[in-house]
Write a protein that holds these residues in place. Structure first.
Motif, PDB file in Angstrom:
ATOM      1  N   ILE A   1       1.224   4.504  10.989  1.00 47.62           N
ATOM      2  CA  ILE A   1      -0.185   4.886  10.826  1.00 47.62           C
ATOM      3  C   ILE A   1      -0.315   6.332  10.364  1.00 47.62           C
ATOM      4  O   ILE A   1      -1.040   6.626   9.402  1.00 47.62           O
ATOM      5  CB  ILE A   1      -0.942   4.661  12.149  1.00 47.62           C
ATOM      6  CG1 ILE A   1      -1.058   3.161  12.446  1.00 47.62           C
ATOM      7  CG2 ILE A   1      -2.333   5.310  12.086  1.00 47.62           C
ATOM      8  CD1 ILE A   1      -1.631   2.843  13.815  1.00 47.62           C
ATOM      9  N   TRP A   2       0.366   7.255  11.023  1.00 44.97           N
ATOM     10  CA  TRP A   2       0.153   8.671  10.716  1.00 44.97           C
ATOM     11  C   TRP A   2       0.768   9.085   9.388  1.00 44.97           C
ATOM     12  O   TRP A   2       0.269  10.020   8.742  1.00 44.97           O
ATOM     13  CB  TRP A   2       0.669   9.535  11.863  1.00 44.97           C
ATOM     14  CG  TRP A   2      -0.259   9.480  13.034  1.00 44.97           C
ATOM     15  CD1 TRP A   2      -0.065   8.837  14.222  1.00 44.97           C
ATOM     16  CD2 TRP A   2      -1.563  10.059  13.102  1.00 44.97           C
ATOM     17  NE1 TRP A   2      -1.163   8.970  15.034  1.00 44.97           N
ATOM     18  CE2 TRP A   2      -2.108   9.725  14.374  1.00 44.97           C
ATOM     19  CE3 TRP A   2      -2.331  10.825  12.237  1.00 44.97           C
ATOM     20  CZ2 TRP A   2      -3.368  10.132  14.782  1.00 44.97           C
ATOM     21  CZ3 TRP A   2      -3.593  11.229  12.641  1.00 44.97           C
ATOM     22  CH2 TRP A   2      -4.100  10.894  13.891  1.00 44.97           C
ATOM     23  N   THR A   3       1.811   8.418   8.948  1.00 41.72           N
ATOM     24  CA  THR A   3       2.322   8.738   7.613  1.00 41.72           C
ATOM     25  C   THR A   3       1.355   8.262   6.540  1.00 41.72           C
ATOM     26  O   THR A   3       1.205   8.923   5.502  1.00 41.72           O
ATOM     27  CB  THR A   3       3.712   8.122   7.386  1.00 41.72           C
ATOM     28  OG1 THR A   3       3.691   6.713   7.711  1.00 41.72           O
ATOM     29  CG2 THR A   3       4.757   8.818   8.246  1.00 41.72           C
ATOM     30  N   PHE A   4       0.681   7.146   6.763  1.00 41.82           N
ATOM     31  CA  PHE A   4      -0.357   6.711   5.828  1.00 41.82           C
ATOM     32  C   PHE A   4      -1.486   7.743   5.757  1.00 41.82           C
ATOM     33  O   PHE A   4      -2.018   8.038   4.678  1.00 41.82           O
ATOM     34  CB  PHE A   4      -0.936   5.359   6.244  1.00 41.82           C
ATOM     35  CG  PHE A   4      -0.304   4.183   5.547  1.00 41.82           C
ATOM     36  CD1 PHE A   4      -0.240   4.118   4.166  1.00 41.82           C
ATOM     37  CD2 PHE A   4       0.197   3.122   6.282  1.00 41.82           C
ATOM     38  CE1 PHE A   4       0.326   3.028   3.516  1.00 41.82           C
ATOM     39  CE2 PHE A   4       0.776   2.021   5.648  1.00 41.82           C
ATOM     40  CZ  PHE A   4       0.844   1.983   4.264  1.00 41.82           C
TER      41      PHE A   4
ATOM     42  N   VAL B   1      -3.537  -0.077  11.442  1.00 44.30           N
ATOM     43  CA  VAL B   1      -4.313   0.047  12.678  1.00 44.30           C
ATOM     44  C   VAL B   1      -4.690  -1.330  13.208  1.00 44.30           C
ATOM     45  O   VAL B   1      -4.652  -1.591  14.418  1.00 44.30           O
ATOM     46  CB  VAL B   1      -5.570   0.910  12.433  1.00 44.30           C
ATOM     47  CG1 VAL B   1      -6.523   0.834  13.624  1.00 44.30           C
ATOM     48  CG2 VAL B   1      -5.177   2.356  12.169  1.00 44.30           C
ATOM     49  N   ALA B   2      -5.043  -2.232  12.299  1.00 47.04           N
ATOM     50  CA  ALA B   2      -5.506  -3.558  12.707  1.00 47.04           C
ATOM     51  C   ALA B   2      -4.364  -4.481  13.129  1.00 47.04           C
ATOM     52  O   ALA B   2      -4.512  -5.252  14.085  1.00 47.04           O
ATOM     53  CB  ALA B   2      -6.301  -4.195  11.569  1.00 47.04           C
TER      54      ALA B   2
ATOM     55  N   CYS C   1       0.819  -1.213   0.000  1.00 47.86           N
ATOM     56  CA  CYS C   1       0.000   0.000   0.000  1.00 47.86           C
ATOM     57  C   CYS C   1       0.855   1.267   0.000  1.00 47.86           C
ATOM     58  O   CYS C   1       0.387   2.329  -0.429  1.00 47.86           O
ATOM     59  CB  CYS C   1      -0.941  -0.004   1.207  1.00 47.86           C
ATOM     60  SG  CYS C   1      -2.262  -1.235   1.093  1.00 47.86           S
ATOM     61  N   GLN C   2       2.084   1.180   0.474  1.00 47.13           N
ATOM     62  CA  GLN C   2       2.994   2.321   0.398  1.00 47.13           C
ATOM     63  C   GLN C   2       3.533   2.516  -1.015  1.00 47.13           C
ATOM     64  O   GLN C   2       3.567   3.625  -1.536  1.00 47.13           O
ATOM     65  CB  GLN C   2       4.165   2.136   1.364  1.00 47.13           C
ATOM     66  CG  GLN C   2       3.831   2.409   2.817  1.00 47.13           C
ATOM     67  CD  GLN C   2       5.034   2.238   3.717  1.00 47.13           C
ATOM     68  OE1 GLN C   2       5.978   1.515   3.398  1.00 47.13           O
ATOM     69  NE2 GLN C   2       5.018   2.881   4.877  1.00 47.13           N
TER      70      GLN C   2
ATOM     71  N   LEU D   1      -5.201   4.771   2.152  1.00 45.25           N
ATOM     72  CA  LEU D   1      -6.168   4.583   3.237  1.00 45.25           C
ATOM     73  C   LEU D   1      -6.257   3.116   3.634  1.00 45.25           C
ATOM     74  O   LEU D   1      -6.343   2.781   4.826  1.00 45.25           O
ATOM     75  CB  LEU D   1      -7.538   5.103   2.806  1.00 45.25           C
ATOM     76  CG  LEU D   1      -8.672   4.932   3.817  1.00 45.25           C
ATOM     77  CD1 LEU D   1      -8.349   5.663   5.111  1.00 45.25           C
ATOM     78  CD2 LEU D   1      -9.992   5.437   3.223  1.00 45.25           C
ATOM     79  N   ALA D   2      -6.230   2.224   2.638  1.00 47.41           N
ATOM     80  CA  ALA D   2      -6.241   0.791   2.938  1.00 47.41           C
ATOM     81  C   ALA D   2      -5.015   0.402   3.756  1.00 47.41           C
ATOM     82  O   ALA D   2      -5.105  -0.398   4.702  1.00 47.41           O
ATOM     83  CB  ALA D   2      -6.290  -0.011   1.638  1.00 47.41           C
ATOM     84  N   GLY D   3      -3.855   0.987   3.426  1.00 48.44           N
ATOM     85  CA  GLY D   3      -2.654   0.713   4.207  1.00 48.44           C
ATOM     86  C   GLY D   3      -2.774   1.195   5.640  1.00 48.44           C
ATOM     87  O   GLY D   3      -2.301   0.536   6.574  1.00 48.44           O
TER      88      GLY D   3
END
Length: 456
Positions: free
Chosen positions: A321-324, A426-427, A262-263, A419-421
Motif C-alpha cells: 500500500i505505502w509504496t503505491f 487497500v480493498a 498498476c505497478q 492510485l488505482a493500485g
C-alpha cells in the motif's frame, strides 16, 4: 499442523543455488525489456521506424509475455516445473539471436514478441519451483529478492548498451539485442539437473519421485512420517484453469493481476523510453542519457532491499500500500510541474524509483502464496499476463501521449494508475507473512502466524 520437511529445513546451499538459477528469468526479463531502449535509436534510424512502429516495438515483448504466461502457466502445472525450466530458455536464446538478421520493422516486432513469450513462460515456471522449495520463514524475502534481479538485469543492459554506444556506435543495435543470448546460455547450462518440486510430484501421485527429489535437495531421504506429512498438504489434484475464476480464487486472481498491472503500466512505459523521458526534463541525451538510465535502475534496485525484510516483519500488505502511495505522489508532482528545476526532478525520480523497487518485491510473493500447488503455475501465468496488458498499453501509449498530450498529462496519467493500485490493495490485499504455503493458499480464514515466524 506441524511444519513439513521443507519448512523445517534451514535456508542453505540448495536454496541459494535454486534462487540463483531461478533468477535467470527475471534477470533476462529486465535485460531484454530494458535493452530495447538502448537499441531503439539505432533501430529507428536504420529501419526508419515511425512513432507508431516504435510503440509496437516497445510493446511487442510485453504482449509476448502475456501470451507466454497464459499458455505456459497451465503447461507447467500439467507437465512439471523442471522440464519447462530449460525449454523456455532455449526459445529465449534463439529469439535473441534472430535480432542479428532483422531487416524490417515487422521482423523486429516479431523477434521481440517471441522473446517475450519465452520470458512469459519463465514467470510461472521459475517462481512456482522456487516457492515450493522454500521454508516459510524465508519465502517472503527470497521471492521478493527474485524481483530485485529484474533490476540487476536492467542495469546490466544499460551498462552493456553504453559500452556498445561508445565503442561501436548506434549501428551495433542488432548486437545489443542479441547480447541477451549470452546470459541465456549460461543460465540454461546451469539449470540442467535441477530437481522437480516434491509438492508438484505429490499432487500427481509420484511419491517415489518426490522422495528422490528431497534426497537430491537435502542430502537424505525423508522418513515415511515426513513424506506423509508433506503429502497431507498436497493431495493429488489435476490442474484446471477455471479454478482461478471460481469460488474464493476469483478475487485473488483479480487482486494479483490488478495490483501487478498498476505497478508495471507506468513503470514499463518509463523504463522502455527512459532516455526520452529524462531528456524531456532537461537531462542530456545520447550516451549520457544511458548513464542516467543506469543510475535510476540502480536506485530502483536499492529500493528493493529494505522491503525484503519489511515484508516479513511489517507484512506484505502495508509494504504494498505505502509504496503505491509514494509512486502516485511522485508522478503527480512530475506531472503538475513538468518545467521544474532539474534538482527537484531528480528527487522525484529517486522517490519514484525507490518506491517502485520496494513495491515490486510483492509481484512474485502474492501470486505464489495465494494459490495451491495444482494451479500455482497457472495463477502466476495469468497474473503476469494481466499485468502485461497494462504494461503493453502503457509502453505503446507513452510516446503517443508525449507527442499529443504533453509531458505533464502523461505523468499524471501514470500517477492515476498508481492510485488505482493503492485502492485495489487497500480493498483486497491479504496478510500472509509467516504462514506455511498450504496455509496461505487455503480458501477461508487464515491462521495467525507465530510472532517469530517472520524474523528468523
Amino acid at each position: 499442523m506441524d511444519q513439513s520437511i521443507i519448512d523445517k529445513q534451514p535456508y542453505g546451499r540448495f536454496h541459494r543455488k535454486l534462487f540463483v538459477l531461478s533468477s535467470g528469468g527475471p534477470f533476462l526479463d529486465g535485460y531484454i525489456l530494458s535493452i530495447i531502449a538502448v537499441a531503439m535509436v539505432g533501430a529507428s534510424d536504420e529501419l526508419r521506424l515511425t512513432s507508431f512502429d516504435e510503440g509496437l516495438v516497445g510493446a511487442a515483448a510485453l504482449v509476448g509475455v502475456l501470451v507466454g504466461g497464459l499458455v505456459f502457466g497451465p503447461v507447467t502445472d500439467r507437465v512439471g516445473r523442471q522440464l519447462m525450466y530449460t525449454i523456455d530458455l532455449i526459445a529465449l536464446i534463439v529469439a535473441s539471436a534472430l535480432a542479428l538478421v532483422v531487416t524490417d520493422a515487422w521482423q523486429l516486432i516479431a523477434v521481440r514478441f517471441l522473446a517475450g513469450i519465452a520470458i512469459g513462460a519463465d514467470h510461472p515456471i521459475a517462481t512456482a519451483l522456487l516457492a515450493e522449495w522454500l521454508p516459510s520463514h524465508r519465502r517472503g524475502r527470497t521471492m521478493g529478492a527474485l524481483v530485485g534481479t529484474w533490476f540487476i538485469g536492467a542495469s546490466v543492459s544499460y551498462g552493456v548498451g553504453y559500452v556498445f554506444s561508445v565503442f561501436a556506435g548506434p549501428d551495433a543495435w542488432r548486437w545489443v539485442l542479441a547480447s541477451a543470448a549470452v546470459p541465456g546460455i549460461v543460465f540454461l547450462l546451469a539449470r540442467i539437473g535441477t530437481p522437480e518440486s516434491p509438492r508438484w510430484l505429490l499432487r500427481h501421485n509420484r511419491r517415489d519421485d518426490a522422495r528422490e527429489a528431497l534426497k537430491t535437495a537435502f542430502g537424505r531421504y525423508p522418513s515415511e512420517e515426513e513424506l506423509n506429512q508433506l503429502a497431507e498438504t498436497e493431495p493429488p489434484q489435476s490442474a484446471r484453469m477455471r479454478d482461478l475464476f471460481t469460488g474464493g480464487y476469483l478475487g485473488r486472481t483479480l487482486f494479483a493481476g490488478g495490483f501487478w498491472a498498476c505497478q508495471v503500466a507506468p513503470a514499463f512505459a518509463i523504463w522502455t523510453f527512459y532516455p526520452v523521458v529524462l531528456g524531456a526534463y532537461g537531462f542530456e541525451q545520447g550516451d549520457t542519457a544511458l548513464l542516467w538510465s543506469l543510475i535510476v535502475s540502480l536506485v530502483t534496485l536499492a529500493g528493493c532491499y529494505p522491503c525484503l525484510r519489511w515484508v516479513d516483519t511489517l507484512g506484505r500488505r502495508p509494504v504494498l500500500i505505502w509504496t503505491f502511495v509514494a509512486v502516485a505522489a511522485s508522478m503527480t508532482v512530475l506531472g503538475l510541474f513538468p518545467g521544474m528545476a532539474m534538482g527537484l526532478a531528480i528527487v522525484m525520480f529517486v522517490v519514484n524509483a525507490l518506491a517502485l523497487g520496494g513495491g515490486n518485491t510483492l509481484q512474485y510473493i502474492y501470486p505464489t502464496e495465494l494459490f495451491p500447488t495444482h494451479i500455482r503455475g497457472t495463477a502466476m501465468g495469468v497474473a503476469s499476463s494481466i499485468s502485461r496488458i497494462g504494461a503493453a498499453a502503457g509502453t505503446y501509449l507513452l510516446p503517443i501521449g508525449l507527442d499529443h498530450l504533453g509531458l505533464g498529462p502523461t505523468m499524471l496519467a501514470g500517477g492515476a494508475i498508481a492510485l488505482a493500485g493503492c485502492l485495489i490493495s487497500v480493498a483486497w490485499a491479504p496478510e500472509t507473512k509467516g504462514l506455511a504455503l498450504h496455509e496461505t493458499a487455503a480458501v477461508g480464514p487464515r491462521p495467525v502466524a507465530k510472532a517469530t515466524s517472520g524474523v528468523r
